[in-house]
Design a protein around this motif. Structure first.
Motif, mmCIF file in Angstrom:
data_model
loop_
_atom_site.group_PDB
_atom_site.id
_atom_site.type_symbol
_atom_site.label_atom_id
_atom_site.label_comp_id
_atom_site.label_asym_id
_atom_site.label_seq_id
_atom_site.Cartn_x
_atom_site.Cartn_y
_atom_site.Cartn_z
ATOM 1 N N ASN A 141 0.811 -1.223 0.000
ATOM 2 C CA ASN A 141 0.000 0.000 0.000
ATOM 3 C C ASN A 141 0.842 1.270 0.000
ATOM 4 O O ASN A 141 0.408 2.310 -0.499
ATOM 5 C CB ASN A 141 -0.932 0.008 1.221
ATOM 6 N N ASP A 142 2.053 1.217 0.576
ATOM 7 C CA ASP A 142 2.906 2.405 0.638
ATOM 8 C C ASP A 142 3.530 2.759 -0.706
ATOM 9 O O ASP A 142 3.694 3.928 -1.040
ATOM 10 C CB ASP A 142 4.024 2.199 1.673
ATOM 11 N N ASN A 143 3.909 1.755 -1.493
ATOM 12 C CA ASN A 143 4.630 2.048 -2.730
ATOM 13 C C ASN A 143 3.796 1.908 -3.997
ATOM 14 O O ASN A 143 4.240 2.255 -5.091
ATOM 15 C CB ASN A 143 5.874 1.173 -2.849
ATOM 16 N N MET A 144 2.583 1.412 -3.864
ATOM 17 C CA MET A 144 1.758 1.073 -5.022
ATOM 18 C C MET A 144 1.551 2.240 -5.983
ATOM 19 O O MET A 144 1.718 2.111 -7.199
ATOM 20 C CB MET A 144 0.404 0.528 -4.559
ATOM 21 N N ARG A 145 1.205 3.405 -5.455
ATOM 22 C CA ARG A 145 0.900 4.516 -6.364
ATOM 23 C C ARG A 145 2.149 5.026 -7.077
ATOM 24 O O ARG A 145 2.091 5.473 -8.220
ATOM 25 C CB ARG A 145 0.199 5.653 -5.621
ATOM 26 N N PHE A 146 3.309 4.954 -6.416
ATOM 27 C CA PHE A 146 4.560 5.361 -7.060
ATOM 28 C C PHE A 146 4.873 4.442 -8.233
ATOM 29 O O PHE A 146 5.165 4.891 -9.344
ATOM 30 C CB PHE A 146 5.725 5.293 -6.054
ATOM 31 N N TYR A 147 4.806 3.135 -7.970
ATOM 32 C CA TYR A 147 5.187 2.184 -9.001
ATOM 33 C C TYR A 147 4.154 2.064 -10.117
ATOM 34 O O TYR A 147 4.505 1.787 -11.268
ATOM 35 C CB TYR A 147 5.453 0.813 -8.371
ATOM 36 N N ALA A 148 2.891 2.284 -9.807
ATOM 37 C CA ALA A 148 1.853 2.210 -10.842
ATOM 38 C C ALA A 148 2.102 3.258 -11.920
ATOM 39 O O ALA A 148 2.029 2.974 -13.123
ATOM 40 C CB ALA A 148 0.474 2.391 -10.221
ATOM 41 N N ALA A 159 -0.042 -0.292 -16.126
ATOM 42 C CA ALA A 159 -0.406 -0.638 -14.750
ATOM 43 C C ALA A 159 -1.420 0.358 -14.218
ATOM 44 O O ALA A 159 -1.417 1.537 -14.582
ATOM 45 C CB ALA A 159 0.834 -0.648 -13.863
ATOM 46 N N THR A 160 -2.271 -0.116 -13.357
ATOM 47 C CA THR A 160 -3.242 0.745 -12.701
ATOM 48 C C THR A 160 -3.607 0.125 -11.363
ATOM 49 O O THR A 160 -3.372 -1.061 -11.128
ATOM 50 C CB THR A 160 -4.510 0.904 -13.573
ATOM 51 N N VAL A 161 -4.153 0.949 -10.472
ATOM 52 C CA VAL A 161 -4.571 0.457 -9.166
ATOM 53 C C VAL A 161 -6.070 0.164 -9.229
ATOM 54 O O VAL A 161 -6.871 1.042 -9.556
ATOM 55 C CB VAL A 161 -4.268 1.479 -8.063
ATOM 56 N N VAL A 162 -6.448 -1.076 -8.929
ATOM 57 C CA VAL A 162 -7.847 -1.503 -8.969
ATOM 58 C C VAL A 162 -8.216 -2.129 -7.623
ATOM 59 O O VAL A 162 -7.603 -3.123 -7.214
ATOM 60 C CB VAL A 162 -8.092 -2.525 -10.103
ATOM 61 N N ASP A 163 -9.180 -1.535 -6.951
ATOM 62 C CA ASP A 163 -9.641 -2.057 -5.659
ATOM 63 C C ASP A 163 -8.491 -2.286 -4.675
ATOM 64 O O ASP A 163 -8.396 -3.323 -4.010
ATOM 65 C CB ASP A 163 -10.414 -3.368 -5.858
ATOM 66 N N ALA A 165 -5.346 -2.847 -5.292
ATOM 67 C CA ALA A 165 -4.310 -3.776 -5.743
ATOM 68 C C ALA A 165 -3.740 -3.294 -7.079
ATOM 69 O O ALA A 165 -4.403 -2.563 -7.819
ATOM 70 C CB ALA A 165 -4.873 -5.185 -5.881
ATOM 71 N N LEU A 166 -2.494 -3.693 -7.373
ATOM 72 C CA LEU A 166 -1.855 -3.287 -8.620
ATOM 73 C C LEU A 166 -2.193 -4.265 -9.729
ATOM 74 O O LEU A 166 -2.007 -5.480 -9.596
ATOM 75 C CB LEU A 166 -0.336 -3.219 -8.442
ATOM 76 N N GLY A 170 -3.536 -6.378 -17.111
ATOM 77 C CA GLY A 170 -4.753 -7.136 -16.880
ATOM 78 C C GLY A 170 -4.677 -8.167 -15.771
ATOM 79 O O GLY A 170 -5.668 -8.856 -15.505
ATOM 80 N N GLU A 171 -3.527 -8.285 -15.111
ATOM 81 C CA GLU A 171 -3.376 -9.257 -14.034
ATOM 82 C C GLU A 171 -3.059 -8.564 -12.712
ATOM 83 O O GLU A 171 -2.258 -7.631 -12.665
ATOM 84 C CB GLU A 171 -2.257 -10.252 -14.350
ATOM 85 N N MET A 172 -3.682 -9.014 -11.638
ATOM 86 C CA MET A 172 -3.393 -8.498 -10.311
ATOM 87 C C MET A 172 -2.051 -9.076 -9.853
ATOM 88 O O MET A 172 -1.848 -10.294 -9.906
ATOM 89 C CB MET A 172 -4.499 -8.895 -9.323
ATOM 90 N N VAL A 173 -1.142 -8.219 -9.417
ATOM 91 C CA VAL A 173 0.185 -8.695 -9.022
ATOM 92 C C VAL A 173 0.551 -8.194 -7.619
ATOM 93 O O VAL A 173 0.084 -7.150 -7.171
ATOM 94 C CB VAL A 173 1.262 -8.218 -10.022
ATOM 95 N N LYS A 174 1.389 -8.958 -6.949
ATOM 96 C CA LYS A 174 1.893 -8.565 -5.637
ATOM 97 C C LYS A 174 3.371 -8.201 -5.698
ATOM 98 O O LYS A 174 3.963 -7.770 -4.723
ATOM 99 C CB LYS A 174 1.679 -9.701 -4.630
#
Length: 212
Positions: A141-148, A159-163, A165-166, A170-174
């Motif tokens: 959650n801390d780095n998601m918006r930077f990396y997206a 890449a985009t943030v959906v619900d 998650a990154l 088209g695939e949700m990744v961790k």
């Protein structure tokens, strides 16, 4: 008439050599007066081969690729804001490589600001890795918006943030394995945030060269 012809040939030769030198060897920039760079306020040469020669027709490709070193003062193109832009066509900036690929910088969740060094007293306690080519980085959650944003603009995928998650292609990744090297660049001027404080990580493709 003969003298005029000789003069024209010499002049043309000199111009050709100067243009070739600027295109293939060194460029010239004026370092801003308020910069902390030792060359502040002066016209300075920029070594085009410092980090590998950037091909004019494909900015993401280089001859003799080489990573920048921490604390190098460089000339670079401001990172693109659209996938349609080319890395070598945006405004030229001057800054210092405050963090290089693989380094960790620190994020303040409340202010949204970044520090090169951890400082819990002022809230810089969330680590943020400066991506290196081939490095797999866990997404949270801390780095998601930077990396997206970084992935969408500079990596060959979207890449985009959906619900919360990154989502990459088209695939949700961790986690995500980066395909390019990046830097955190600072100009040393607290009043002028025209550096990574404003536009985030700078991709290697944006580097023109080291200030000589």
């Amino acid at each position: 008439m003969k003298k005029e012809k000789i003069f024209f040939v010499v002049l043309l030769s000199v111009v050709t050599i100067l243009l070739a030198t600027r295109l293939f060897v060194v460029d010239v920039v004026r370092v801003p007066q308020d910069s902390k760079c030792p060359r502040a306020g002066k016209l300075s040469f920029v070594g085009r081969w410092s980090y590998g020669y950037r091909l004019p027709w494909k900015a993401t490709s280089r001859i003799s690729y080489s990573l920048g070193k921490r604390n190098d003062w460089v000339a670079y193109n401001q990172p693109v804001t659209s996938r349609d832009e080319q890395a070598d066509t945006t405004a030229v900036r001057v800054g210092m490589l405050a963090a290089i690929p693989g380094d960790t910088i620190w994020y303040n969740n409340e202010s949204g600001s970044i520090s090169v060094k951890p400082d819990k007293k002022h809230g810089f306690s969330h680590p943020l890795i400066v991506p290196a080519k081939g490095q797999k980085i866990a997404i949270n959650n801390d780095n998601m918006r930077f990396y997206a944003v970084l992935i969408t603009l500079h990596e060959p995928v979207k890449a985009t943030v959906v619900d919360g998650a990154l989502c990459v292609s088209g695939e949700m990744v961790k986690q995500y394995t980066f395909q390019h090297d990046y830097y955190w660049v600072e100009n040393g001027d607290k009043k002028n945030p025209s550096d990574s404080r404003t536009y985030g990580f700078v991709p290697h493709a944006s580097l023109i060269g080291r200030i000589l």
